[in-house]
Design a protein around this motif. Sequence first.
Motif, PDB file in Angstrom:
ATOM      1  N   ASP A  41       0.862  -1.181   0.000  1.00  0.00           N
ATOM      2  CA  ASP A  41       0.000   0.000   0.000  1.00  0.00           C
ATOM      3  C   ASP A  41       0.895   1.227   0.000  1.00  0.00           C
ATOM      4  O   ASP A  41       1.938   1.245   0.655  1.00  0.00           O
ATOM      5  CB  ASP A  41      -0.908  -0.001   1.239  1.00  0.00           C
ATOM      6  CG  ASP A  41      -1.924   1.129   1.189  1.00  0.00           C
ATOM      7  OD1 ASP A  41      -2.805   1.094   0.318  1.00  0.00           O
ATOM      8  OD2 ASP A  41      -1.836   2.052   2.030  1.00  0.00           O
ATOM      9  N   ILE A  42       0.510   2.247  -0.720  1.00  0.00           N
ATOM     10  CA  ILE A  42       1.324   3.455  -0.793  1.00  0.00           C
ATOM     11  C   ILE A  42       1.158   4.278   0.484  1.00  0.00           C
ATOM     12  O   ILE A  42       0.041   4.517   0.942  1.00  0.00           O
ATOM     13  CB  ILE A  42       0.963   4.294  -2.037  1.00  0.00           C
ATOM     14  CG1 ILE A  42       1.873   5.518  -2.129  1.00  0.00           C
ATOM     15  CG2 ILE A  42      -0.507   4.688  -2.031  1.00  0.00           C
ATOM     16  CD1 ILE A  42       1.741   6.291  -3.427  1.00  0.00           C
ATOM     17  N   SER A  43       2.279   4.671   1.074  1.00  0.00           N
ATOM     18  CA  SER A  43       2.253   5.548   2.240  1.00  0.00           C
ATOM     19  C   SER A  43       2.676   6.973   1.885  1.00  0.00           C
ATOM     20  O   SER A  43       2.338   7.912   2.599  1.00  0.00           O
ATOM     21  CB  SER A  43       3.189   5.011   3.333  1.00  0.00           C
ATOM     22  OG  SER A  43       2.679   3.823   3.882  1.00  0.00           O
ATOM     23  N   TYR A  44       3.424   7.103   0.792  1.00  0.00           N
ATOM     24  CA  TYR A  44       3.880   8.440   0.371  1.00  0.00           C
ATOM     25  C   TYR A  44       4.283   8.363  -1.097  1.00  0.00           C
ATOM     26  O   TYR A  44       4.838   7.360  -1.537  1.00  0.00           O
ATOM     27  CB  TYR A  44       5.082   8.885   1.214  1.00  0.00           C
ATOM     28  CG  TYR A  44       5.586  10.268   0.863  1.00  0.00           C
ATOM     29  CD1 TYR A  44       5.101  11.391   1.529  1.00  0.00           C
ATOM     30  CD2 TYR A  44       6.534  10.451  -0.144  1.00  0.00           C
ATOM     31  CE1 TYR A  44       5.552  12.668   1.208  1.00  0.00           C
ATOM     32  CE2 TYR A  44       6.985  11.724  -0.483  1.00  0.00           C
ATOM     33  CZ  TYR A  44       6.487  12.830   0.199  1.00  0.00           C
ATOM     34  OH  TYR A  44       6.921  14.083  -0.135  1.00  0.00           O
ATOM     35  N   GLY A  45       4.015   9.443  -1.822  1.00  0.00           N
ATOM     36  CA  GLY A  45       4.541   9.536  -3.166  1.00  0.00           C
ATOM     37  C   GLY A  45       3.501   9.464  -4.261  1.00  0.00           C
ATOM     38  O   GLY A  45       2.318   9.772  -4.056  1.00  0.00           O
ATOM     39  N   ASP A  46       3.938   9.018  -5.428  1.00  0.00           N
ATOM     40  CA  ASP A  46       3.136   9.031  -6.652  1.00  0.00           C
ATOM     41  C   ASP A  46       2.356   7.725  -6.775  1.00  0.00           C
ATOM     42  O   ASP A  46       2.932   6.656  -7.030  1.00  0.00           O
ATOM     43  CB  ASP A  46       4.073   9.220  -7.860  1.00  0.00           C
ATOM     44  CG  ASP A  46       3.321   9.572  -9.133  1.00  0.00           C
ATOM     45  OD1 ASP A  46       2.146   9.168  -9.261  1.00  0.00           O
ATOM     46  OD2 ASP A  46       3.907  10.240 -10.009  1.00  0.00           O
ATOM     47  N   SER A  47       1.050   7.817  -6.636  1.00  0.00           N
ATOM     48  CA  SER A  47       0.214   6.609  -6.671  1.00  0.00           C
ATOM     49  C   SER A  47       0.154   5.974  -8.052  1.00  0.00           C
ATOM     50  O   SER A  47      -0.229   4.815  -8.190  1.00  0.00           O
ATOM     51  CB  SER A  47      -1.208   6.933  -6.195  1.00  0.00           C
ATOM     52  OG  SER A  47      -1.812   7.889  -7.053  1.00  0.00           O
ATOM     53  N   ARG A  48       0.537   6.724  -9.085  1.00  0.00           N
ATOM     54  CA  ARG A  48       0.532   6.136 -10.435  1.00  0.00           C
ATOM     55  C   ARG A  48       1.506   4.957 -10.519  1.00  0.00           C
ATOM     56  O   ARG A  48       1.263   3.985 -11.245  1.00  0.00           O
ATOM     57  CB  ARG A  48       0.894   7.187 -11.476  1.00  0.00           C
ATOM     58  CG  ARG A  48      -0.157   8.277 -11.668  1.00  0.00           C
ATOM     59  CD  ARG A  48       0.318   9.353 -12.610  1.00  0.00           C
ATOM     60  NE  ARG A  48       1.522  10.012 -12.111  1.00  0.00           N
ATOM     61  CZ  ARG A  48       2.157  10.971 -12.770  1.00  0.00           C
ATOM     62  NH1 ARG A  48       1.727  11.367 -13.954  1.00  0.00           N
ATOM     63  NH2 ARG A  48       3.248  11.530 -12.259  1.00  0.00           N
TER      64      ARG A  48
END
Length: 640
Positions: free
Chosen positions: A469-476
């Motif tokens: 799961d993304i915690s920081y940054g560019d979700s793309r």
Amino acid sequence: MKNTIAERIADFLKRFPPFDLLRKPQLLEISKQVKITYAEKGHVIYRQNETLHSHFYIIHKGAVSLIKALEPDKSEVLDKFDEGDVFGLRPLFAKENYAITAKTAEECILYAIPIDIFRPMAEKNKSIGNYLIESFASNTENPFTKEHHVQFFSDAEIILNPTDNHFELQPVNYIKKIITAKPSSKIKTIAKTMSKKNIGSIIIEDDGKPIGIVTDKDIRNKVATGLHTISEPVTNIMVSPVLCYPKNITIAQAQITMLKHRIGHLCITEDGTPNTKIIGLASEHDMIVMKGTNPSVLMKAIKRSNTTKDLKRIREKIMVLLNGYIMQNIPLTHTNKIIFELNDATIKRVIERCLVKMKQDPPVAFAWMSLGSQGRKEQLLHTDQDNAIIFENVPEDTLEDTRAYFLKLAKKVNKRLNTIGFDYCPADMMAKNPNWCLSLDEWKAQFTKWTTNTGNDELLLCNIFFDFDISYGDSRLTNALANHVLDITKNNTIFISKLAANALSNASPLGFFRQFLVEPNGEHKDQFDLKKRALMPIVDAGRVLALSYQIKNINNTAERFEKLADMFPQNKELYLGCSYAFKAILKFRTKHGLINNDNGRFIKLEELTKEEKMKLKRCFKTISHVQEFIKVRFNISTLL
């Protein structure tokens, strides 16, 4: 003159739930009416389809099997009960005949409790009623319908008051009649619509699914400043992707999400992801109107923090909040979401501060990925940190220099997370490891390798890295990787079968005659491994089923099973059973971890109450059922 027999029965009953919740006079009243029965091995107490008795039963000595007739001359043992277990509760909740057969597995002494005497006491004591409902539901193989609760209690619904301490745990109010527009709409048209309808935002949708959002702030900052013209398509200024949540999102979770992402709106969709249709919109104004404090205060403190010491102190307060929620029996679904958001915001704040200390902007777009329990939004206690970095593809001649920047950043982040309370991973599955700091193409190649040349090591890595799961940054970047995972596992029957077989590697938590399987040697000898034997079998089952059915953007174990229950109503009972069991076991682990100030993984059985053992055993039945289901579903019995 004292009734010594009744007093001995009362002394026995008060040792076991739910009778331990009764006052002594009530116990004596019941005990005077108890019928004591001796039964030899093989004696049938009641048969399937037999008319209901006027008693239910508790075992004083011996053991009883609960048996389900499947067809003529064929039956299945559903469960076995021993000393202190209650059974035969159907007359309390249902008018139909017995659904199963109860037969003694060995010589028994049974106490038959008169229902007419016991029911009024149970109806006045919600704790007793809830315990009996769980016990009855377990025997009927259906602990998830509300009908029995409604039948037993007249006040089945509990409504929190705005003055309650836990008002923030109520579902948020959201606007159901929302204004949407198509991506082909012009900015001028959008602005006119917002002005005419007197609204502050519009969801941009395609086939009813959200692809972006435009607010009056976007028009002020991006159009009024001259960056864009009113004749351009709205896609040029919309914010995308849209943060989506299901309709049961709590006030507290909505508040801290808005604070964390600096946004004023949340889109409500059918399953909480952008993949289903819009059903509403929650705004910051809704949060102001409704009351909520503690989690929001912590979230603000995280965002204002300027030192690792500050974050460490806030982390300690988060644990106090968690302890309060667990001790006050707040539903785990709500607790889990709130603690996840606070943990995630802590990680984000650490990364923000480390980026400042780097004194140089990142060379390319990147994302910090949380793996394992944090990636599944299931990390409550202090556990090891599992994380990785994914960065934008770069030319071959700049790849190592780019990686060096992110490794330096990761080293700073991992060190500070460790100081705060997220321990280093003993297997070094952290972003500071060059193996887990890769470009998008490198990650795609890594995942492809794991799913095509799959051995035991690759399966272990898949079990960790597939839940990201993304915690920081560019979700793309993470979205592209998630799409790649679905592409390479679609119709990949060999890999899915291996993953399913691996999900069965941890056998049922119970051994012969419902005994807990404990560690045979080592540091935790004679202790029960709650993670390995109870949590991971459900987590692994949820993962392989989600991949098999190509479920996107849902990593949480309970939510995976709830989504499966919606997709396949014919197996709804099993899937909801898995969701319930997972949350119950995770809550149990969290409670004992807080009590013992550890990660709650290993449990000393002698410290468990009879009620705790009984509840765990009910959950373990579900594990056994889903493992049998996976064997059949993936035809892998020959692989084990």
